[in-house]
Design an enzyme around this catalytic site. Structure first.
Site, PDB file in Angstrom:
ATOM      1  N   ILE A  24       1.301  -1.371  -0.096  1.00  0.00           N
ATOM      2  CA  ILE A  24      -0.071   0.060  -0.062  1.00  0.00           C
ATOM      3  C   ILE A  24       0.821   1.060   0.247  1.00  0.00           C
ATOM      4  O   ILE A  24       0.163   2.352  -0.624  1.00  0.00           O
ATOM      5  CB  ILE A  24      -0.528   0.125   0.780  1.00  0.00           C
ATOM      6  N   VAL A  29       3.845  12.685   0.426  1.00  0.00           N
ATOM      7  CA  VAL A  29       4.023  14.526   0.586  1.00  0.00           C
ATOM      8  C   VAL A  29       4.218  15.459   1.119  1.00  0.00           C
ATOM      9  O   VAL A  29       3.936  16.543   1.332  1.00  0.00           O
ATOM     10  CB  VAL A  29       2.893  14.857  -0.396  1.00  0.00           C
ATOM     11  N   ALA A  32       7.096  19.645   4.441  1.00  0.00           N
ATOM     12  CA  ALA A  32       7.476  20.756   5.573  1.00  0.00           C
ATOM     13  C   ALA A  32       6.948  20.648   6.295  1.00  0.00           C
ATOM     14  O   ALA A  32       5.853  20.267   6.494  1.00  0.00           O
ATOM     15  CB  ALA A  32       7.194  22.259   4.453  1.00  0.00           C
ATOM     16  N   LYS A  60      14.328  25.496   6.669  1.00  0.00           N
ATOM     17  CA  LYS A  60      12.863  26.158   6.369  1.00  0.00           C
ATOM     18  C   LYS A  60      12.552  27.043   7.527  1.00  0.00           C
ATOM     19  O   LYS A  60      12.936  27.205   8.197  1.00  0.00           O
ATOM     20  CB  LYS A  60      11.460  25.365   5.674  1.00  0.00           C
ATOM     21  N   LEU A 315      -3.650  10.948   9.153  1.00  0.00           N
ATOM     22  CA  LEU A 315      -4.688  11.717   8.174  1.00  0.00           C
ATOM     23  C   LEU A 315      -5.625  10.712   8.672  1.00  0.00           C
ATOM     24  O   LEU A 315      -6.471  10.907   7.739  1.00  0.00           O
ATOM     25  CB  LEU A 315      -4.079  10.642   7.117  1.00  0.00           C
ATOM     26  N   ILE A 328       2.707  17.258  10.044  1.00  0.00           N
ATOM     27  CA  ILE A 328       3.055  16.799  10.377  1.00  0.00           C
ATOM     28  C   ILE A 328       3.257  16.926  12.250  1.00  0.00           C
ATOM     29  O   ILE A 328       3.316  15.861  13.042  1.00  0.00           O
ATOM     30  CB  ILE A 328       4.498  16.728   9.675  1.00  0.00           C
TER      31      ILE A 328
HETATM   32  C1  LIG Z   1      -1.130  16.349  -0.659  1.00  0.00           C
HETATM   33  C2  LIG Z   1      -0.711  16.178   0.527  1.00  0.00           C
HETATM   34  C3  LIG Z   1       0.857  17.410   0.922  1.00  0.00           C
HETATM   35  C4  LIG Z   1       1.089  17.526   1.911  1.00  0.00           C
HETATM   36  N1  LIG Z   1       1.651  18.162   2.422  1.00  0.00           N
HETATM   37  C5  LIG Z   1       2.343  18.359   3.977  1.00  0.00           C
HETATM   38  C6  LIG Z   1       3.176  18.958   4.209  1.00  0.00           C
HETATM   39  O1  LIG Z   1       4.254  20.033   3.348  1.00  0.00           O
HETATM   40  N2  LIG Z   1       3.719  19.187   5.714  1.00  0.00           N
HETATM   41  C7  LIG Z   1       3.049  18.352   6.288  1.00  0.00           C
HETATM   42  O2  LIG Z   1       3.097  18.577   8.146  1.00  0.00           O
HETATM   43  N3  LIG Z   1       2.568  17.358   6.352  1.00  0.00           N
HETATM   44  C8  LIG Z   1       1.559  17.456   4.596  1.00  0.00           C
HETATM   45  N4  LIG Z   1       0.955  16.529   4.724  1.00  0.00           N
HETATM   46  C9  LIG Z   1       0.530  15.601   5.484  1.00  0.00           C
HETATM   47  C10 LIG Z   1       0.895  14.734   5.186  1.00  0.00           C
HETATM   48  O3  LIG Z   1       1.258  13.553   4.307  1.00  0.00           O
HETATM   49  C11 LIG Z   1       0.427  13.080   6.523  1.00  0.00           C
HETATM   50  O4  LIG Z   1       0.278  13.419   7.345  1.00  0.00           O
HETATM   51  C12 LIG Z   1       1.600  11.767   6.735  1.00  0.00           C
HETATM   52  O5  LIG Z   1       2.872  11.922   5.353  1.00  0.00           O
HETATM   53  C13 LIG Z   1       0.890  11.143   7.421  1.00  0.00           C
HETATM   54  O6  LIG Z   1       0.350  10.418   6.996  1.00  0.00           O
HETATM   55  P1  LIG Z   1      -0.293   9.199   7.328  1.00  0.00           P
HETATM   56  O7  LIG Z   1       1.023   8.399   8.112  1.00  0.00           O
HETATM   57  O8  LIG Z   1      -1.464   9.648   8.390  1.00  0.00           O
HETATM   58  O9  LIG Z   1      -0.876   8.078   6.867  1.00  0.00           O
HETATM   59  P2  LIG Z   1      -0.172   7.269   5.248  1.00  0.00           P
HETATM   60  O10 LIG Z   1       1.288   8.107   4.511  1.00  0.00           O
HETATM   61  O11 LIG Z   1      -1.349   7.471   4.327  1.00  0.00           O
HETATM   62  O12 LIG Z   1       0.296   6.344   5.539  1.00  0.00           O
HETATM   63  C14 LIG Z   1      -0.400   5.014   5.986  1.00  0.00           C
HETATM   64  C15 LIG Z   1       0.159   3.956   6.342  1.00  0.00           C
HETATM   65  O13 LIG Z   1      -1.096   2.818   6.994  1.00  0.00           O
HETATM   66  C16 LIG Z   1      -0.905   1.802   6.032  1.00  0.00           C
HETATM   67  N5  LIG Z   1      -1.934   0.695   5.646  1.00  0.00           N
HETATM   68  C17 LIG Z   1      -3.176   1.033   5.886  1.00  0.00           C
HETATM   69  N6  LIG Z   1      -3.556   0.124   5.531  1.00  0.00           N
HETATM   70  C18 LIG Z   1      -3.496  -0.578   5.633  1.00  0.00           C
HETATM   71  C19 LIG Z   1      -3.930  -2.266   5.823  1.00  0.00           C
HETATM   72  N7  LIG Z   1      -5.267  -2.308   5.506  1.00  0.00           N
HETATM   73  N8  LIG Z   1      -3.089  -2.798   6.628  1.00  0.00           N
HETATM   74  C20 LIG Z   1      -2.297  -2.400   6.248  1.00  0.00           C
HETATM   75  N9  LIG Z   1      -1.369  -1.149   6.173  1.00  0.00           N
HETATM   76  C21 LIG Z   1      -2.590  -0.126   6.423  1.00  0.00           C
HETATM   77  C22 LIG Z   1       0.344   1.779   5.184  1.00  0.00           C
HETATM   78  O14 LIG Z   1       0.948   0.822   4.576  1.00  0.00           O
HETATM   79  C23 LIG Z   1       0.557   3.608   5.429  1.00  0.00           C
HETATM   80  O15 LIG Z   1       1.547   2.994   5.840  1.00  0.00           O
HETATM   81  C24 LIG Z   1       0.564  16.819   3.238  1.00  0.00           C
HETATM   82  C25 LIG Z   1      -0.712  15.208   2.848  1.00  0.00           C
HETATM   83  C26 LIG Z   1      -1.462  15.512   1.139  1.00  0.00           C
HETATM   84  C27 LIG Z   1      -2.472  14.629   1.266  1.00  0.00           C
END
Ligand SMILES: Cc1cc2nc3c(=O)[nH]c(=O)nc-3n(C[C@H](O)[C@H](O)[C@H](O)COP(=O)(O)OP(=O)(O)OC[C@H]3O[C@@H](n4cnc5c(N)ncnc54)[C@H](O)[C@@H]3O)c2cc1C
Length: 486
Positions: A24, A29, A32, A60, A315, A328
């Site tokens: 997955i 992204v 920053a 930054k 997220l 973050i």
């Molecule tokens: C367009 C965009 C720009 C961004 N820019 C910034 C920025 O500049 N600065 C900032 O602070 N934040 C930014 N963010 C937010 C940042 O990307 C997220 O907060 C950060 O990456 C954390 O993401 P996450 O770990 O919550 O989710 P994800 O990165 O989606 O990780 C989800 C995890 O769950 C796992 N997972 C999901 N489903 C399953 C399953 N069924 N079984 C096992 N594992 C699973 C995946 O393998 C993955 O490891 C941005 C977000 C977006 C959308």
């Protein structure tokens, strides 16, 4: 981040399993950050130079907003102080009083961070020479995928068990509905006392299993898509993020050591994906290194960040667009809150309520700050921007803007993420103008006021000249190896 921090703080007293699926992957992204990330690095005792080397990171000093108020206009939300307060009255009152006569320069002539950023200079310094003036305040840009891998290695080094597998099913306790275990796609079951849902937008546990509910904020923040694309790195290596307003959204530019991160955040009700892609590519400073990748989102927050025995992070807990790089940071403060209110024993109901209350306040505070950028615009005739200007805004934000308009007053409590200088720069930059300043500024004689402002400008300008270039500083202290392939 969560596994690493919990392992570091609660270490061998907890048995932590991190489940993620390389099939997955991560959204990848978040590139920053804001200065508070230094606290997270400190908690983990990371070596800053090593962390930058491992993540192709850069420094930054703020975010430049181009074309946000009006086309052709630019300002910066620079980190760190602006000027220096005098006799209990915030600095900007003195500046406002004299700038009306045209002899106090720009607000940003008093921001050391802005001066260094615009000249692409950087050094770590706490103070300017032997003055009481603060030195630079910095955050980082980094490659999010490298950061995640770096922290996974760190967490494993601290005893976290990492399982690379897909979660196929979330199993609930039949009597009370708590999560009992996760069933993986290879049939294994992982049972636990506490589950932390970091599954990204899907919210596998918090939403799909527990149906916690989502508060949708798209009436205030209507952008719902982003296209992200890396491009070649450019020179000079600028120590700031750039955000350029476009017809129905904005484009980010984040300089890293090995490449530049770019993305276009836009509102699909006002712009097609094809047009968004075209604009993104047309506005790049350098060659794209991949095809743009589309990400869909809805702005808002999960109604409870802690429901039953599940806490959600990142997220999975909600989304506020990356205009002020707060996602973050939200992860970081949610981890801190979880550590403080950790459900180690007894009835946890009051801890859960406090956790949810504080998380809601935090989310709403950031929401208001982001809405300000959209609402206070003067891009008359652009349908998207006209709609943002005429929308009704949350009362909490309205109050803040009105009090600034009346008396130049900005009031924050010490826990608030964005403090006076952040609101000041964005309100002023977005064209919000106070009708008066604090009457106490008149207590300083006009010539003394002018002298004070002139001296400050001189000190900041002089100190900036003494800083090395940003690229030079990185080369000397934290240069990463060039990646094997783009
Ligand atoms: C367009 C965009 C720009 C961004 N820019 C910034 C920025 O500049 N600065 C900032 O602070 N934040 C930014 N963010 C937010 C940042 O990307 C997220 O907060 C950060 O990456 C954390 O993401 P996450 O770990 O919550 O989710 P994800 O990165 O989606 O990780 C989800 C995890 O769950 C796992 N997972 C999901 N489903 C399953 C399953 N069924 N079984 C096992 N594992 C699973 C995946 O393998 C993955 O490891 C941005 C977000 C977006 C959308």
């Amino acid at each position: 981040m969560t596994a690493a921090a919990l392992a570091k703080v609660l270490g061998p007293r907890l048995s932590i399993t991190l489940v993620e699926s390389s099939e997955i992957g991560i959204v990848g992204v978040g590139e920053a950050t804001i200065p508070a990330i230094a606290l997270f690095n400190k908690l983990l005792k990371l070596d800053e130079n090593d962390f930058l080397r491992q993540t192709q990171g850069t420094f930054k000093l703020g975010i430049e907003f181009v074309d946000w108020w009006e086309k052709g206009h630019a300002y910066m939300h620079a980190f760190g102080p602006v000027g220096r307060d005098l006799a209990y009255i915030p600095f900007h009152n003195y500046w406002l009083r004299d700038q009306a006569q045209g002899n106090a320069g720009s607000l940003w002539d008093y921001s050391f961070n802005w001066l260094a950023a615009k000249q692409a200079r950087f050094s770590r310094m706490d103070r300017i020479g032997d003055t009481p003036l603060a030195g630079l305040t910095w955050a980082f840009h980094f490659d999010a995928s490298l950061y995640a891998a770096y922290l996974a290695r760190f967490a494993q080094g601290m005893g976290v068990r990492r399982v690379d597998a897909k979660i196929a099913e979330v199993l609930l306790e039949p009597e009370h509905g708590d999560v009992r275990a996760l069933r993986l796609d290879d049939g294994r079951e992982l049972a636990a006392d506490l589950f932390i849902d970091c599954t990204g937008f899907r919210g596998l546990l918090i939403e799909q299993a527990l149906r916690t509910g989502f508060e949708d904020w798209s009436k205030w923040l209507p952008c719902d898509r982003a296209l992200a694309v890396p491009s070649a790195n450019t020179s000079p290596l600028t120590p700031y993020t750039r955000s350029t307003a476009l017809d129905a959204g904005w484009q980010w530019r984040i300089p890293l050591q090995h490449r530049t991160g770019n993305g276009h955040v836009y509102c699909s009700a006002y712009m097609s994906d094809d047009r968004a892609r075209e604009l993104l590519l047309a506005n790049l400073d350098s060659q794209p290194l991949a095809e743009p990748r589309l990400i869909r989102f809805t702005t808002g927050r999960r109604k409870q960040l802690w429901n039953r025995n599940v806490v959600c992070m990142g997220l999975a807990s909600g989304f506020i667009e990356p205009l002020e790089s707060t996602a973050i940071h939200l992860i970081q403060v949610t981890i801190q809150r979880l550590i403080l209110l950790f459900p180690h024993r007894g009835d946890v109901e009051e801890r859960r309520r406090e956790f949810n209350r504080a998380s809601q306040v935090e989310y709403e505070y950031i929401r208001d700050f982001i809405i300000l950028h959209y609402h206070a615009n003067n891009r008359v005739g652009d349908p998207f921007w006209d709609a943002c200007r005429s929308m009704s805004i949350p009362d909490s934000l309205w109050h803040r803007i009105e009090i600034f308009r009346e008396t130049a007053g900005i009031f924050c409590s010490p826990d608030d993420l964005f403090q006076l200088t952040s609101w000041l720069q964005v309100m002023w930059g977005q064209g919000v103008r106070p009708r008066s300043t604090h009457p106490f500024v008149e207590a300083v004689a006009p010539q003394d006021r002018a002298g004070y402002l002139r001296d400050l400008r001189g000190l900041f300008a002089q100190a900036t000249q003494q800083l090395p270039g940003h690229a030079e500083f990185i080369a000397r202290n934290c240069a990463a190896q060039a990646p094997a392939s783009p």
